[in-house]
Design a protein around this motif. Sequence first.
Motif: not given
Length: 171
Positions: A34-39
Amino acid sequence: MNIYHPYDVLADTDDCLHIKESAVRERSQFLSARALPVLLILCVWFLLQQVGASIPMGWIYVLVFSTLLVAALLLFRSYTTELKIIPGNEIFFVQQSVFGTKEKRIPAVSVVSVKLRRKKGFSKGAFFSIHVKPGKEHILLHIPASYIDEHHLRLITERLQELLRVPVSAA
């Protein structure tokens, strides 16, 4: 001794196997899915803001398309956080997806086989997956490479054969 490590065993009796991902592993799954794609999208956006004028337009399109594709694949991937097997009755999954928590129930009679796959490369480890009658496959357990022990894999294989009453084959 917990043979299902890194999973936490909530119950392992003759009439039920109930395991759940540890809190640390659940957080790391959340970060990678979840966080890695946004980052990743934010990093590419920042990169294009800084040096976008010096990159040919075709390469910018390729970079943006590939970044969005990888981010979408990571973001929309679901992963199992809890598993409960009741012999002769059902297999119950709790999966996390981008839209929230999903619960799946699979009747035990629809399970055709269980396969043990070992992967090398980016997602190393051992995967136990069930194959159900309509040709679908669901991953039961994923044991990372750092936790693989041949003795434990053999014990898990025997326990799954006992619970599901189907053969476990190595793929």
